[in-house]
Write a protein that holds these residues in place. Structure first.
Motif, PDB file in Angstrom:
ATOM      1  N   GLY A  31      19.707 -80.627  11.251  1.00 37.31           N
ATOM      2  CA  GLY A  31      19.615 -81.559  10.140  1.00 37.31           C
ATOM      3  C   GLY A  31      18.225 -81.532   9.546  1.00 37.31           C
ATOM      4  O   GLY A  31      17.408 -80.691   9.923  1.00 37.31           O
ATOM      5  N   LYS A  32      17.946 -82.472   8.654  1.00 37.80           N
ATOM      6  CA  LYS A  32      16.644 -82.411   7.984  1.00 37.80           C
ATOM      7  C   LYS A  32      15.486 -82.727   8.937  1.00 37.80           C
ATOM      8  O   LYS A  32      14.358 -82.335   8.671  1.00 37.80           O
ATOM      9  CB  LYS A  32      16.623 -83.297   6.739  1.00 37.80           C
ATOM     10  N   ASP A  33      15.775 -83.400  10.056  1.00 36.51           N
ATOM     11  CA  ASP A  33      14.707 -83.696  11.021  1.00 36.51           C
ATOM     12  C   ASP A  33      14.647 -82.667  12.152  1.00 36.51           C
ATOM     13  O   ASP A  33      13.946 -82.871  13.136  1.00 36.51           O
ATOM     14  CB  ASP A  33      14.884 -85.101  11.608  1.00 36.51           C
ATOM     15  N   GLY A  34      15.405 -81.584  12.032  1.00 39.72           N
ATOM     16  CA  GLY A  34      15.348 -80.536  13.050  1.00 39.72           C
ATOM     17  C   GLY A  34      16.699 -80.313  13.706  1.00 39.72           C
ATOM     18  O   GLY A  34      17.733 -80.723  13.183  1.00 39.72           O
ATOM     19  N   ILE A  35      16.641 -79.675  14.886  1.00 40.78           N
ATOM     20  CA  ILE A  35      17.897 -79.356  15.566  1.00 40.78           C
ATOM     21  C   ILE A  35      18.277 -80.483  16.530  1.00 40.78           C
ATOM     22  O   ILE A  35      17.415 -81.229  16.986  1.00 40.78           O
ATOM     23  CB  ILE A  35      17.827 -78.001  16.315  1.00 40.78           C
ATOM     24  N   MET A  36      19.566 -80.580  16.821  1.00 39.39           N
ATOM     25  CA  MET A  36      20.120 -81.617  17.706  1.00 39.39           C
ATOM     26  C   MET A  36      19.635 -82.992  17.252  1.00 39.39           C
ATOM     27  O   MET A  36      18.653 -83.531  17.745  1.00 39.39           O
ATOM     28  CB  MET A  36      19.742 -81.360  19.175  1.00 39.39           C
ATOM     29  N   VAL A  37      20.372 -83.526  16.281  1.00 37.68           N
ATOM     30  CA  VAL A  37      19.825 -84.670  15.550  1.00 37.68           C
ATOM     31  C   VAL A  37      20.927 -85.612  15.067  1.00 37.68           C
ATOM     32  O   VAL A  37      22.054 -85.185  14.782  1.00 37.68           O
ATOM     33  CB  VAL A  37      18.971 -84.106  14.362  1.00 37.68           C
ATOM     34  N   PHE A  38      20.594 -86.880  15.043  1.00 38.85           N
ATOM     35  CA  PHE A  38      21.424 -87.865  14.344  1.00 38.85           C
ATOM     36  C   PHE A  38      20.878 -87.975  12.930  1.00 38.85           C
ATOM     37  O   PHE A  38      19.663 -88.021  12.732  1.00 38.85           O
ATOM     38  CB  PHE A  38      21.331 -89.241  15.026  1.00 38.85           C
ATOM     39  N   GLU A  39      21.779 -88.014  11.944  1.00 43.74           N
ATOM     40  CA  GLU A  39      21.314 -88.074  10.560  1.00 43.74           C
ATOM     41  C   GLU A  39      22.115 -89.088   9.742  1.00 43.74           C
ATOM     42  O   GLU A  39      23.334 -88.936   9.660  1.00 43.74           O
ATOM     43  CB  GLU A  39      21.412 -86.677   9.939  1.00 43.74           C
ATOM     44  N   PRO A  40      21.457 -90.105   9.168  1.00 45.21           N
ATOM     45  CA  PRO A  40      20.018 -90.384   9.295  1.00 45.21           C
ATOM     46  C   PRO A  40      19.671 -90.983  10.662  1.00 45.21           C
ATOM     47  O   PRO A  40      20.471 -91.717  11.236  1.00 45.21           O
ATOM     48  CB  PRO A  40      19.772 -91.412   8.182  1.00 45.21           C
ATOM     49  N   GLY A  41      18.482 -90.678  11.142  1.00 46.39           N
ATOM     50  CA  GLY A  41      18.041 -91.116  12.469  1.00 46.39           C
ATOM     51  C   GLY A  41      17.585 -92.557  12.483  1.00 46.39           C
ATOM     52  O   GLY A  41      17.509 -93.183  13.543  1.00 46.39           O
ATOM     53  N   TYR A  42      17.231 -93.065  11.302  1.00 42.98           N
ATOM     54  CA  TYR A  42      16.911 -94.485  11.186  1.00 42.98           C
ATOM     55  C   TYR A  42      17.822 -95.067  10.124  1.00 42.98           C
ATOM     56  O   TYR A  42      17.913 -94.518   9.024  1.00 42.98           O
ATOM     57  CB  TYR A  42      15.450 -94.702  10.768  1.00 42.98           C
ATOM     58  N   VAL A  43      18.512 -96.142  10.442  1.00 45.82           N
ATOM     59  CA  VAL A  43      19.271 -96.851   9.415  1.00 45.82           C
ATOM     60  C   VAL A  43      18.979 -98.338   9.498  1.00 45.82           C
ATOM     61  O   VAL A  43      18.718 -98.874  10.566  1.00 45.82           O
ATOM     62  CB  VAL A  43      20.804 -96.612   9.493  1.00 45.82           C
ATOM     63  N   LYS A  44      19.003 -98.962   8.322  1.00 48.73           N
ATOM     64  CA  LYS A  44      18.871-100.415   8.236  1.00 48.73           C
ATOM     65  C   LYS A  44      20.243-100.954   7.879  1.00 48.73           C
ATOM     66  O   LYS A  44      20.837-100.556   6.881  1.00 48.73           O
ATOM     67  CB  LYS A  44      17.846-100.756   7.145  1.00 48.73           C
ATOM     68  N   ALA A  45      20.750-101.826   8.734  1.00 47.05           N
ATOM     69  CA  ALA A  45      22.079-102.401   8.521  1.00 47.05           C
ATOM     70  C   ALA A  45      21.963-103.913   8.451  1.00 47.05           C
ATOM     71  O   ALA A  45      20.918-104.481   8.756  1.00 47.05           O
ATOM     72  CB  ALA A  45      23.001-101.984   9.663  1.00 47.05           C
ATOM     73  N   ALA A  46      23.048-104.537   8.046  1.00 45.75           N
ATOM     74  CA  ALA A  46      23.113-106.000   8.033  1.00 45.75           C
ATOM     75  C   ALA A  46      24.139-106.429   9.076  1.00 45.75           C
ATOM     76  O   ALA A  46      25.062-105.666   9.409  1.00 45.75           O
ATOM     77  CB  ALA A  46      23.523-106.497   6.656  1.00 45.75           C
ATOM     78  N   LYS A  47      23.962-107.645   9.572  1.00 40.74           N
ATOM     79  CA  LYS A  47      24.913-108.174  10.544  1.00 40.74           C
ATOM     80  C   LYS A  47      26.324-108.068   9.984  1.00 40.74           C
ATOM     81  O   LYS A  47      26.559-108.434   8.826  1.00 40.74           O
ATOM     82  CB  LYS A  47      24.606-109.648  10.838  1.00 40.74           C
ATOM     83  N   GLY A  48      27.257-107.558  10.767  1.00 36.55           N
ATOM     84  CA  GLY A  48      28.638-107.422  10.323  1.00 36.55           C
ATOM     85  C   GLY A  48      28.970-106.038   9.796  1.00 36.55           C
ATOM     86  O   GLY A  48      30.139-105.718   9.590  1.00 36.55           O
ATOM     87  N   ASP A  49      27.938-105.223   9.562  1.00 30.56           N
ATOM     88  CA  ASP A  49      28.203-103.846   9.132  1.00 30.56           C
ATOM     89  C   ASP A  49      28.792-103.045  10.290  1.00 30.56           C
ATOM     90  O   ASP A  49      28.645-103.405  11.456  1.00 30.56           O
ATOM     91  CB  ASP A  49      26.909-103.146   8.680  1.00 30.56           C
TER      92      ASP A  49
END
Ligand SMILES: [Cu+2]
Length: 145
Positions: A31-49
């Motif tokens: 992915g864009k942050d390299g190999i073996m990766v969660f994408e996006p690696g940082y997420v901002k969510a709201a309660k209930g999402d």
């Protein structure tokens, strides 16, 4: 008349803005942050999402490392999607166990970062396993505001 119509429109708009979303996080070999990766690696969510971990490339699995007080931990199955509804505010740290040494890990922030110090400690502990991409998790945590 005009004012009440505007008010009604605003109510409709604000209502749609607070409705829960689904946020997809892909499990990837590259992915864009390299190999073996969660994408996006940082997420901002709201309660209930709902967070949807999507198994795109084979060989990955998601499991929580740290969840805020009162939130359920999760542990997925290899090569399977996993959905998790975020109900508690705070910072969640998770990883892909088979690729922990390659820093396949991520951060979810829900509302206020109530447990940021705990999350930093958990990330520092997790980072001891990293043989590469050593600063990846720190970069995600640095986005927590
Ligand atoms: Cu993996």
């Amino acid at each position: 008349m005009k004012t009440s119509a505007t008010m009604a429109l605003l109510l409709v708009l604000s209502g749609s803005m607070v409705s829960a979303k689904t946020i997809e996080i892909k499990m990837l070999n590259n992915g864009k942050d390299g190999i073996m990766v969660f994408e996006p690696g940082y997420v901002k969510a709201a309660k209930g999402d709902t967070i949807k971990f999507k198994s795109v490339d084979p060989g990955h699995v998601t499991a929580s490392v740290l969840t805020p007080a009162g939130a359920k931990p999760w542990k997925g199955e290899l090569n399977k999607d996993l959905t998790y509804k975020v109900e508690k505010e705070g910072v969640y740290v998770y990883h892909c166990e088979p690729h922990a040494a390659m820093a396949m890990a991520g951060v979810i922030q829900v509302g206020a970062a109530t447990n940021l110090e705990d999350a930093k400690k958990a990330a520092a502990e997790e980072a001891k396993k990293f043989a590469m991409n050593k600063d990846r998790l720190d970069k995600y945590l640095a986005q927590v505001k």
